[in-house]
Scaffold this active site. Structure first.
Site, PDB file in Angstrom:
ATOM      1  N   CYS A  32     -35.854   2.984 -27.576  1.00  0.00           N
ATOM      2  CA  CYS A  32     -34.894   1.626 -26.499  1.00  0.00           C
ATOM      3  C   CYS A  32     -35.779   1.994 -25.633  1.00  0.00           C
ATOM      4  O   CYS A  32     -36.024   3.461 -25.303  1.00  0.00           O
ATOM      5  CB  CYS A  32     -33.340   2.244 -27.318  1.00  0.00           C
ATOM      6  SG  CYS A  32     -32.669   2.093 -25.217  1.00  0.00           S
TER       7      CYS A  32
ATOM      8  N   CYS B  88      -7.237  29.113 -60.574  1.00  0.00           N
ATOM      9  CA  CYS B  88      -5.600  28.682 -59.740  1.00  0.00           C
ATOM     10  C   CYS B  88      -5.554  28.244 -58.968  1.00  0.00           C
ATOM     11  O   CYS B  88      -6.643  27.678 -57.943  1.00  0.00           O
ATOM     12  CB  CYS B  88      -4.952  30.477 -59.663  1.00  0.00           C
ATOM     13  SG  CYS B  88      -3.600  30.817 -58.735  1.00  0.00           S
TER      14      CYS B  88
ATOM     15  N   CYS C 154      -8.102  30.254 -47.960  1.00  0.00           N
ATOM     16  CA  CYS C 154      -8.456  29.819 -46.535  1.00  0.00           C
ATOM     17  C   CYS C 154      -8.923  31.430 -46.032  1.00  0.00           C
ATOM     18  O   CYS C 154      -8.705  32.538 -46.828  1.00  0.00           O
ATOM     19  CB  CYS C 154      -7.858  28.863 -45.845  1.00  0.00           C
ATOM     20  SG  CYS C 154      -9.247  28.620 -44.618  1.00  0.00           S
TER      21      CYS C 154
ATOM     22  N   CYS D  22      -7.821  23.343 -45.246  1.00  0.00           N
ATOM     23  CA  CYS D  22      -6.849  24.151 -45.147  1.00  0.00           C
ATOM     24  C   CYS D  22      -5.788  24.005 -44.002  1.00  0.00           C
ATOM     25  O   CYS D  22      -5.960  23.612 -43.008  1.00  0.00           O
ATOM     26  CB  CYS D  22      -7.555  25.566 -44.539  1.00  0.00           C
ATOM     27  SG  CYS D  22      -6.134  26.852 -43.605  1.00  0.00           S
TER      28      CYS D  22
ATOM     29  N   CYS E  59      -1.579  25.030 -51.369  1.00  0.00           N
ATOM     30  CA  CYS E  59      -1.679  24.392 -52.502  1.00  0.00           C
ATOM     31  C   CYS E  59      -2.424  24.058 -53.037  1.00  0.00           C
ATOM     32  O   CYS E  59      -3.046  22.817 -52.306  1.00  0.00           O
ATOM     33  CB  CYS E  59      -0.292  23.839 -53.083  1.00  0.00           C
ATOM     34  SG  CYS E  59      -0.252  22.948 -55.553  1.00  0.00           S
TER      35      CYS E  59
ATOM     36  N   CYS F 213     -33.144   5.182 -23.882  1.00  0.00           N
ATOM     37  CA  CYS F 213     -32.825   6.765 -23.883  1.00  0.00           C
ATOM     38  C   CYS F 213     -34.108   7.676 -24.960  1.00  0.00           C
ATOM     39  O   CYS F 213     -33.780   8.202 -25.094  1.00  0.00           O
ATOM     40  CB  CYS F 213     -31.441   6.798 -25.173  1.00  0.00           C
ATOM     41  SG  CYS F 213     -31.862   6.035 -25.866  1.00  0.00           S
TER      42      CYS F 213
ATOM     43  N   CYS G  21     -57.556  28.719   7.040  1.00  0.00           N
ATOM     44  CA  CYS G  21     -58.185  29.219   6.717  1.00  0.00           C
ATOM     45  C   CYS G  21     -59.016  28.244   4.612  1.00  0.00           C
ATOM     46  O   CYS G  21     -57.841  28.342   4.243  1.00  0.00           O
ATOM     47  CB  CYS G  21     -59.103  30.693   6.347  1.00  0.00           C
ATOM     48  SG  CYS G  21     -58.487  31.967   4.807  1.00  0.00           S
TER      49      CYS G  21
ATOM     50  N   CYS H 253       5.378  21.463 -54.948  1.00  0.00           N
ATOM     51  CA  CYS H 253       4.956  20.266 -54.584  1.00  0.00           C
ATOM     52  C   CYS H 253       4.824  19.228 -55.631  1.00  0.00           C
ATOM     53  O   CYS H 253       4.567  17.666 -56.041  1.00  0.00           O
ATOM     54  CB  CYS H 253       3.159  19.969 -54.476  1.00  0.00           C
ATOM     55  SG  CYS H 253       1.971  20.649 -56.201  1.00  0.00           S
TER      56      CYS H 253
ATOM     57  N   HIS I 238     -31.592   0.649 -31.596  1.00  0.00           N
ATOM     58  CA  HIS I 238     -30.289   0.877 -31.624  1.00  0.00           C
ATOM     59  C   HIS I 238     -29.369  -0.027 -32.205  1.00  0.00           C
ATOM     60  O   HIS I 238     -28.093  -0.026 -31.351  1.00  0.00           O
ATOM     61  CB  HIS I 238     -29.805   2.323 -31.975  1.00  0.00           C
ATOM     62  CG  HIS I 238     -30.530   2.692 -30.172  1.00  0.00           C
ATOM     63  ND1 HIS I 238     -28.567   2.308 -29.368  1.00  0.00           N
ATOM     64  CD2 HIS I 238     -30.767   3.634 -29.213  1.00  0.00           C
ATOM     65  CE1 HIS I 238     -29.007   2.797 -28.011  1.00  0.00           C
ATOM     66  NE2 HIS I 238     -30.234   3.356 -28.124  1.00  0.00           N
TER      67      HIS I 238
END
Length: 536
Positions: free
Chosen positions: A253, A306, A311, A293, A318, A256, A154, A339, A261
């Site tokens: 391009c 100092c 960290c 670190c 140092c 992409c 229908c 050091c 590029h």
């Protein structure tokens, strides 16, 4: 004449005695190309654009071309041809190939196309009724619709089915409601039924069908302009890794949808853009104000006097040398560390991290310098135009001054290529993307070759920029001709160097690497291909 840094082959020699005067006032076909005589002198082949602009007004005409081909060759109706083309991503040649190789039955069955069959129900009375197998209501035959597959339901059930599919964005391939039937419904019948109930929804259906030519077609893509210009670009061949220019002026391009590029591959460019976004703004600050670190390698800023810092991972080190230490220190020493004594050959992870950062900084700075120069040189066109107008007002022997604007186009093209060559150096000669793909000796040889070409291009690009910035409209005629010769010569030199740089990347660097993954657009002396208008 100035000396130009360029290693040429016999084919690339420049004939300084050639007459370059062009008495004909012909327009250059490409904004960033050369006049006709200049093209002949440097061996540039004129080539028609390989892409078309599809505007909203010409979208229907573009779709009709492929539809008509299939309709004529296979003797099909339009909705059957459209179903085939949508299934095969609008590749008409593939439709014909499947037809020849596998026959019409396989072709139609795989695409869900059934040619109109004979309606088994031939009502003799207008009052005849039948039971819809969806809602199980008895309805008059004239309030039902049959599809090509001979399934009849229908109109209310059909309309509901179509409306749901359109609202869900599935209107390009609406299949029959019957169980296990994958036949695509007649778009004309869909349009008629939906229009009777919701004309706006019917317009949405038509728009989906029209835009399927772009959304499902490998040869056609929307222009990535922001705000969107409403145009799409269709390429005329199978070379999907190419760079095109829309009528709105955006160069991108096709593979992409990023900004143009080359000679950088799409994968390298994506990685480079991500790295620049994440690291670019902070790399210089970190380089000047922080140290890494030795344990977790995060950047640490010293906020006190100092030189024993800690960290966030808890590791003390140092600040002077970056070496790990103990947790305590006195006026004269730091626990577990000194050091003040040089240790021959000492290496640690922190040093490697610092080297990686310095390497990225080196390429990032050069990439940004040329990007900034490219933006500034974009404003030179108006100045050069003024210079040319002043030259034209003078009664000089030469009447052709297209070399000025052609030189600027060459400068901008070469500058963009040069800037995009630095991400190539960063990834090809690094240890992240192509680790162990080349021996150290191979890498050294290829890096020397590539960087020699890169350096030559950089030197000549800067020379070309310098001459174009000169106020040559004020020069006497003899010096104008000398400047003209310098700009034309440098335009040719940079063009040849750009071509050699592309060739080096494609045939010397990527040929031993993952070339299939890192395909680059081919170099064109005429620059990015400008899409021509598709007639309505």
């Amino acid at each position: 004449m100035e000396d130009y840094i360029y290693i040429s082959s016999d084919d690339d020699e420049w004939d300084n005695n050639q007459d370059y005067n062009n008495d004909d006032d012909d327009d250059c076909e490409f904004d960033d190309g050369f006049s006709e005589i200049e093209q002949q002198s440097i061996g540039i082949c004129q080539k028609a654009p390989s892409c078309k602009v599809i505007r909203k007004e010409s979208l229907l005409a573009a779709q009709k071309e492929d539809l008509q081909r299939v309709m004529d060759l296979l003797s099909l109706k339009e909705h059957h041809a459209r179903s085939l083309l949508i299934h095969y991503r609008w590749e008409a040649d593939k439709v014909f190939a499947v037809f020849v190789e596998r026959g019409s039955e396989k072709l139609y069955a795989e695409a869900g196309v059934t040619l109109e069959g004979k309606d088994e129900l031939t009502p003799t009375l207008s009052t005849a009724e039948l039971t819809c197998q969806i809602c199980f209501e008895d309805v008059p035959v004239e309030q039902t619709t049959v599809m090509d597959c001979n399934h009849r339901f229908c109109n209310d059930c059909w309309t509901t089915h179509f409306s749901i599919n359109i609202n869900e964005g599935k209107s390009k391939r609406v299949t029959c409601m019957a169980q296990k039937c994958n036949v695509i419904c007649d778009e004309g019948k869909i349009r008629d039924l939906v229009t009777a109930k919701d004309p706006i929804l019917a317009e949405k259906f038509d728009r989906f069908l029209l835009e399927s030519y772009i959304d499902d077609n490998k040869r056609v893509k929307w222009c990535p302009s922001v705000p969107h210009c409403g145009n799409a670009i269709r390429i005329e061949d199978d070379e999907y890794c190419c760079e095109v220019e829309c009528a709105c002026g955006v160069q991108f391009c096709f593979n992409c949808l990023s900004e143009a590029h080359s000679p950088c591959s799409c994968m390298m460019w994506r990685l480079w853009m991500t790295k620049c976004k994440n690291d670019g703004k902070t790399v210089m600050w970190i380089n000047e104000n922080a140290k890494h670190c030795p344990r977790c390698h995060h950047a640490v800023e010293k906020n006190g006097g100092c030189n024993l810092v800690r960290c966030r991972c808890g590791q003390p080190f140092c600040w002077l040398c970056g070496g790990a230490t103990g947790f305590e220190h006195t006026w004269s020493s730091i626990q577990g560390h000194t050091c003040g004594i040089y240790k021959e050959g000492e290496k640690d992870k922190a040093a490697n991290v610092r080297n990686d950062l310095l390497r990225y900084t080196y390429y990032y700075e050069r990439y940004m310098v040329h990007c900034d120069s490219l933006k500034l040189e974009a404003n030179m066109k108006e100045k050069l135009h003024s210079e040319v107008l002043l030259l034209e007002a003078r009664e000089l022997q030469s009447k052709d001054f297209s070399w000025a604007e052609n030189g600027l186009c060459r400068l901008r093209q070469s500058r963009r290529i040069l800037s995009c060559s630095y991400p190539v150096s960063f990834y090809v000669f690094g240890q992240s993307l192509f680790k162990n793909e080349m021996t150290p000796k191979e890498m050294e040889i290829k890096q020397n070759l590539f960087e020699n070409l890169q350096q030559q291009l950089e030197i000549n690009v800067e020379r070309l920029s310098m001459f174009l910035e000169e106020p040559f409209a004020e020069y006497p005629e003899e010096k104008v001709l000398e400047t003209r010769m310098k700009i034309m010569t440098l335009s040719t030199v940079t063009d040849n160097l750009c071509e050699k740089l592309y060739d080096c990347i494609d045939n010397d660097l990527l040929v031993t690497l993952e070339q299939a993954t890192h395909t680059i657009a081919r170099y064109s002396s005429n620059g990015v291909a400008k899409a021509s208008e598709l007639p309505n």
